[in-house]
Design a protein around this motif. Structure first.
Motif, PDB file in Angstrom:
ATOM      1  N   ILE A   1       0.910  -1.091   0.033  1.00  0.00           N
ATOM      2  CA  ILE A   1      -0.044  -0.063  -0.072  1.00  0.00           C
ATOM      3  C   ILE A   1       0.932   1.063   0.123  1.00  0.00           C
ATOM      4  O   ILE A   1       0.595   2.180  -0.898  1.00  0.00           O
ATOM      5  CB  ILE A   1      -0.968   0.033   1.456  1.00  0.00           C
ATOM      6  N   ASP A   2       1.955   1.296   0.741  1.00  0.00           N
ATOM      7  CA  ASP A   2       2.898   2.522   1.076  1.00  0.00           C
ATOM      8  C   ASP A   2       3.464   2.689  -0.429  1.00  0.00           C
ATOM      9  O   ASP A   2       3.796   3.830  -1.138  1.00  0.00           O
ATOM     10  CB  ASP A   2       3.957   2.101   2.261  1.00  0.00           C
ATOM     11  N   GLY A   3       4.020   1.489  -1.172  1.00  0.00           N
ATOM     12  CA  GLY A   3       4.619   1.684  -2.278  1.00  0.00           C
ATOM     13  C   GLY A   3       3.902   2.236  -3.592  1.00  0.00           C
ATOM     14  O   GLY A   3       4.203   3.249  -4.273  1.00  0.00           O
ATOM     15  N   TYR A   4       2.562   1.685  -3.407  1.00  0.00           N
ATOM     16  CA  TYR A   4       1.643   2.168  -4.678  1.00  0.00           C
ATOM     17  C   TYR A   4       1.212   3.511  -4.304  1.00  0.00           C
ATOM     18  O   TYR A   4       1.108   4.284  -5.449  1.00  0.00           O
ATOM     19  CB  TYR A   4       0.419   1.060  -4.751  1.00  0.00           C
ATOM     20  N   SER A   5       0.891   3.955  -3.147  1.00  0.00           N
ATOM     21  CA  SER A   5       0.530   5.144  -2.860  1.00  0.00           C
ATOM     22  C   SER A   5       1.661   6.144  -3.367  1.00  0.00           C
ATOM     23  O   SER A   5       1.587   7.472  -3.436  1.00  0.00           O
ATOM     24  CB  SER A   5       0.091   5.464  -1.167  1.00  0.00           C
ATOM     25  N   GLN A   6       2.832   5.869  -2.813  1.00  0.00           N
ATOM     26  CA  GLN A   6       3.826   6.699  -3.139  1.00  0.00           C
ATOM     27  C   GLN A   6       4.096   6.755  -4.664  1.00  0.00           C
ATOM     28  O   GLN A   6       4.423   7.956  -5.393  1.00  0.00           O
ATOM     29  CB  GLN A   6       5.364   6.145  -2.545  1.00  0.00           C
TER      30      GLN A   6
ATOM     31  N   THR B   1      -0.299   8.161   5.900  1.00  0.00           N
ATOM     32  CA  THR B   1      -0.507   8.306   7.474  1.00  0.00           C
ATOM     33  C   THR B   1      -1.135   7.045   8.088  1.00  0.00           C
ATOM     34  O   THR B   1      -0.374   6.817   9.059  1.00  0.00           O
ATOM     35  CB  THR B   1      -1.418   9.796   7.689  1.00  0.00           C
ATOM     36  N   ALA B   2      -2.262   6.614   7.725  1.00  0.00           N
ATOM     37  CA  ALA B   2      -2.551   5.440   8.256  1.00  0.00           C
ATOM     38  C   ALA B   2      -1.633   4.069   8.160  1.00  0.00           C
ATOM     39  O   ALA B   2      -1.571   3.671   9.146  1.00  0.00           O
ATOM     40  CB  ALA B   2      -4.131   5.082   7.697  1.00  0.00           C
ATOM     41  N   VAL B   3      -0.909   4.046   7.058  1.00  0.00           N
ATOM     42  CA  VAL B   3      -0.136   3.171   6.822  1.00  0.00           C
ATOM     43  C   VAL B   3       1.195   3.237   7.896  1.00  0.00           C
ATOM     44  O   VAL B   3       1.576   2.432   8.513  1.00  0.00           O
ATOM     45  CB  VAL B   3       0.471   3.068   5.447  1.00  0.00           C
ATOM     46  N   ALA B   4       1.466   4.470   8.082  1.00  0.00           N
ATOM     47  CA  ALA B   4       2.828   4.831   8.768  1.00  0.00           C
ATOM     48  C   ALA B   4       2.208   4.573  10.392  1.00  0.00           C
ATOM     49  O   ALA B   4       3.146   3.915  11.076  1.00  0.00           O
ATOM     50  CB  ALA B   4       3.403   6.259   8.693  1.00  0.00           C
ATOM     51  N   GLN B   5       1.002   4.831  10.694  1.00  0.00           N
ATOM     52  CA  GLN B   5       0.601   4.731  12.146  1.00  0.00           C
ATOM     53  C   GLN B   5       0.565   3.116  12.107  1.00  0.00           C
ATOM     54  O   GLN B   5       0.920   2.684  13.449  1.00  0.00           O
ATOM     55  CB  GLN B   5      -0.780   5.288  12.387  1.00  0.00           C
ATOM     56  N   MET B   6       0.133   2.295  11.326  1.00  0.00           N
ATOM     57  CA  MET B   6       0.054   0.857  11.445  1.00  0.00           C
ATOM     58  C   MET B   6       1.273   0.448  11.679  1.00  0.00           C
ATOM     59  O   MET B   6       1.571  -0.499  12.541  1.00  0.00           O
ATOM     60  CB  MET B   6      -0.760   0.289  10.197  1.00  0.00           C
ATOM     61  N   ASN B   7       2.266   0.780  10.800  1.00  0.00           N
ATOM     62  CA  ASN B   7       3.725   0.324  10.950  1.00  0.00           C
ATOM     63  C   ASN B   7       4.223   0.447  12.301  1.00  0.00           C
ATOM     64  O   ASN B   7       4.826  -0.369  13.038  1.00  0.00           O
ATOM     65  CB  ASN B   7       4.545   0.898   9.856  1.00  0.00           C
TER      66      ASN B   7
ATOM     67  N   ARG C   1      -3.579  13.935 -11.753  1.00  0.00           N
ATOM     68  CA  ARG C   1      -4.770  13.444 -12.239  1.00  0.00           C
ATOM     69  C   ARG C   1      -5.831  13.411 -10.988  1.00  0.00           C
ATOM     70  O   ARG C   1      -7.038  13.204 -11.120  1.00  0.00           O
ATOM     71  CB  ARG C   1      -4.642  12.161 -12.538  1.00  0.00           C
ATOM     72  N   LEU C   2      -5.462  13.725  -9.657  1.00  0.00           N
ATOM     73  CA  LEU C   2      -6.270  13.665  -8.538  1.00  0.00           C
ATOM     74  C   LEU C   2      -6.613  15.187  -8.187  1.00  0.00           C
ATOM     75  O   LEU C   2      -5.862  16.070  -8.471  1.00  0.00           O
ATOM     76  CB  LEU C   2      -5.470  12.673  -7.371  1.00  0.00           C
ATOM     77  N   ASP C   3      -7.891  15.192  -7.770  1.00  0.00           N
ATOM     78  CA  ASP C   3      -8.371  16.486  -7.376  1.00  0.00           C
ATOM     79  C   ASP C   3      -8.012  16.659  -5.852  1.00  0.00           C
ATOM     80  O   ASP C   3      -7.088  15.887  -5.213  1.00  0.00           O
ATOM     81  CB  ASP C   3      -9.740  16.644  -7.493  1.00  0.00           C
ATOM     82  N   GLU C   4      -8.319  17.789  -5.420  1.00  0.00           N
ATOM     83  CA  GLU C   4      -7.871  17.969  -3.847  1.00  0.00           C
ATOM     84  C   GLU C   4      -8.375  17.097  -2.869  1.00  0.00           C
ATOM     85  O   GLU C   4      -7.609  16.624  -2.087  1.00  0.00           O
ATOM     86  CB  GLU C   4      -8.380  19.463  -3.498  1.00  0.00           C
ATOM     87  N   ASP C   5      -9.793  16.663  -3.041  1.00  0.00           N
ATOM     88  CA  ASP C   5     -10.117  15.594  -2.211  1.00  0.00           C
ATOM     89  C   ASP C   5      -9.197  14.212  -2.362  1.00  0.00           C
ATOM     90  O   ASP C   5      -9.195  13.534  -1.332  1.00  0.00           O
ATOM     91  CB  ASP C   5     -11.577  15.263  -2.306  1.00  0.00           C
ATOM     92  N   GLY C   6      -8.998  13.863  -3.660  1.00  0.00           N
ATOM     93  CA  GLY C   6      -8.332  12.552  -3.922  1.00  0.00           C
ATOM     94  C   GLY C   6      -7.039  12.481  -3.062  1.00  0.00           C
ATOM     95  O   GLY C   6      -6.467  11.531  -2.803  1.00  0.00           O
ATOM     96  N   GLN C   7      -6.391  13.801  -3.427  1.00  0.00           N
ATOM     97  CA  GLN C   7      -5.070  13.892  -2.794  1.00  0.00           C
ATOM     98  C   GLN C   7      -5.019  14.025  -1.383  1.00  0.00           C
ATOM     99  O   GLN C   7      -4.272  13.161  -0.623  1.00  0.00           O
ATOM    100  CB  GLN C   7      -4.202  15.180  -3.173  1.00  0.00           C
ATOM    101  N   GLN C   8      -6.103  14.425  -0.873  1.00  0.00           N
ATOM    102  CA  GLN C   8      -6.283  14.330   0.743  1.00  0.00           C
ATOM    103  C   GLN C   8      -6.234  12.876   0.981  1.00  0.00           C
ATOM    104  O   GLN C   8      -5.903  12.395   2.242  1.00  0.00           O
ATOM    105  CB  GLN C   8      -7.324  15.296   1.001  1.00  0.00           C
ATOM    106  N   CYS C   9      -7.411  12.164   0.381  1.00  0.00           N
ATOM    107  CA  CYS C   9      -7.451  10.691   0.638  1.00  0.00           C
ATOM    108  C   CYS C   9      -6.163   9.893   0.726  1.00  0.00           C
ATOM    109  O   CYS C   9      -5.723   9.162   1.688  1.00  0.00           O
ATOM    110  CB  CYS C   9      -8.406  10.204  -0.300  1.00  0.00           C
ATOM    111  N   LEU C  10      -5.572  10.457  -0.408  1.00  0.00           N
ATOM    112  CA  LEU C  10      -4.087   9.611  -0.586  1.00  0.00           C
ATOM    113  C   LEU C  10      -3.247   9.701   0.580  1.00  0.00           C
ATOM    114  O   LEU C  10      -2.503   9.076   1.118  1.00  0.00           O
ATOM    115  CB  LEU C  10      -3.403  10.191  -1.904  1.00  0.00           C
TER     116      LEU C  10
END
Length: 356
Positions: free
Chosen positions: A145-150, A173-179, A159-168
């Motif tokens: 997940i971290d690799g593909y999001s990067q 952030t959630a991946v880092a917290q889980m790690n 290609r992403l609007d502001e909401d899409g970038q915020q979700c990404l």
């Protein structure tokens, strides 16, 4: 001398008492024999030649009498010694039987404990393997997940609007917290299982090393660090103590970084047989009603978005300190700050380098 002591002296079989008693008997019998036999013979025998013969017979009779008496005394002594030997052999046999019985009972009693220890050892080994496997299996999809999001952020962000970038960004952030949560859980389980290795610890050097990890944050937030070290050396598990202090320093910096003029005090002192260490900050503090809650794993007083963390750090501190035979507690007040205390048993150090 009382009658009881005379009676004891008469009946005792101690060597000195027996010898004195034997000599006394001999003097009494010999003296009585000489005194009365000579007078009796002188009164009954008038002829000198017959008197001489009777004197000779008397002497041999006395020798035979003494020999018989000494033989009886010797027999009594040997009989008493034999009785003592028999009693000793019986007591020794009973003791050996008791020892054998005790050994058998110990084996029977400890057999379940040994089986339990063996099972516990096997369980710990399985837990170690399970933990490593879970860590790998949980982190593998996170790495994907971290690799593909990067990749999305690097090559497809336009290609992403502001909401899409915020979700990404939220996903990353959630991946880092889980790690971080997985790492903290592994560290918590490792604290419970690891073997303690005690050594003399140079406290100023350890604090320098720990503060070095946070040099950028200290510089960024202009945090003032004060040291109040009245005990510079102690004997403890180096890994456990470093882990506890690192988590306390991390918390102090995190919760005081955004207050005006953040100030940390790291101190130590010797109280009799106890070394007390503390980390004090002037951060947001806490309500003392939440004292036990803050040391419980996964218990948080603040939102993740405000103060990131896994909720495991203080639980690790308590576990590490308790394994060294110590205790940990805290004092705080909302909006004023908090101070966290560690107490560890003190071992006197005689080396010159260990003076404090």
């Amino acid at each position: 001398m009382s009658f009881a002591s005379i009676r004891h002296f008469w009946r005792t079989n101690e060597p000195i008492a027996s010898a004195i008693r034997l000599a006394g008997w001999y003097l009494l019998i010999a003296g009585s024999w000489v005194l009365f036999s000579d007078r009796l013979l002188a009164a009954l025998i008038v002829n000198i030649d017959e008197l001489t013969n009777w004197q000779t017979i008397k002497g041999w009779f006395f020798v035979l009498l003494m020999a018989g008496w000494l033989g009886i005394e010797r027999w009594r002594t040997m009989r008493h010694q034999q009785r003592i030997n028999d009693e000793l052999r019986a007591a020794n046999a009973a003791l050996q039987e008791l020892n054998a019985s005790l050994e058998q009972r110990i084996i029977e009693r400890t057999a379940p404990l040994q089986m339990t220890n063996q099972a516990l050892s096997e369980l710990n080994q399985e837990l170690e393997t399970f933990t490593a496997t879970i860590s790998h299996d949980l982190k593998a999809p996170l790495r994907v997940i971290d690799g593909y999001s990067q990749l999305l952020l690097r090559f497809h962000i336009q290609r992403l609007d502001e909401d899409g970038q915020q979700c990404l960004h939220s996903i990353r952030t959630a991946v880092a917290q889980m790690n971080q949560l997985i790492d903290d859980l592994l560290e918590y389980t490792h604290v419970e299982r690891k073997t303690l290795h005690y050594s003399v610890i140079d406290l100023p050097g350890l604090i320098d090393e720990l503060l070095g990890y946070y040099a950028d944050q200290i510089l960024e937030h202009h945090i003032v660090i004060e040291r109040d070290l009245r005990c510079n050396h102690l004997y403890a598990d180096a890994t456990g103590l470093a882990l506890a202090l690192r988590n306390l320093i991390d918390n102090a910096i995190k919760f005081s970084a955004h207050v005006p003029q953040p100030h940390l005090v790291i101190g130590s002192d010797l109280h009799g047989e106890i070394v007390r260490l503390w980390v004090k900050d002037n951060g947001i503090g806490f309500d003392m009603r939440d004292h036990e809650r803050i040391f419980t794993i996964f218990q948080r007083l603040h939102a993740q978005e405000t103060y990131p963390g896994s909720g495991v750090g203080l639980a690790i501190v308590r576990k590490a300190v308790e394994r060294m035979g110590g205790r940990v507690w805290a004092e705080g007040s909302p909006g004023i700050g908090a101070v966290f205390y560690l107490e560890i048993p003190y071992v006197g150090l005689s080396e010159p380098s260990a003076a404090h």
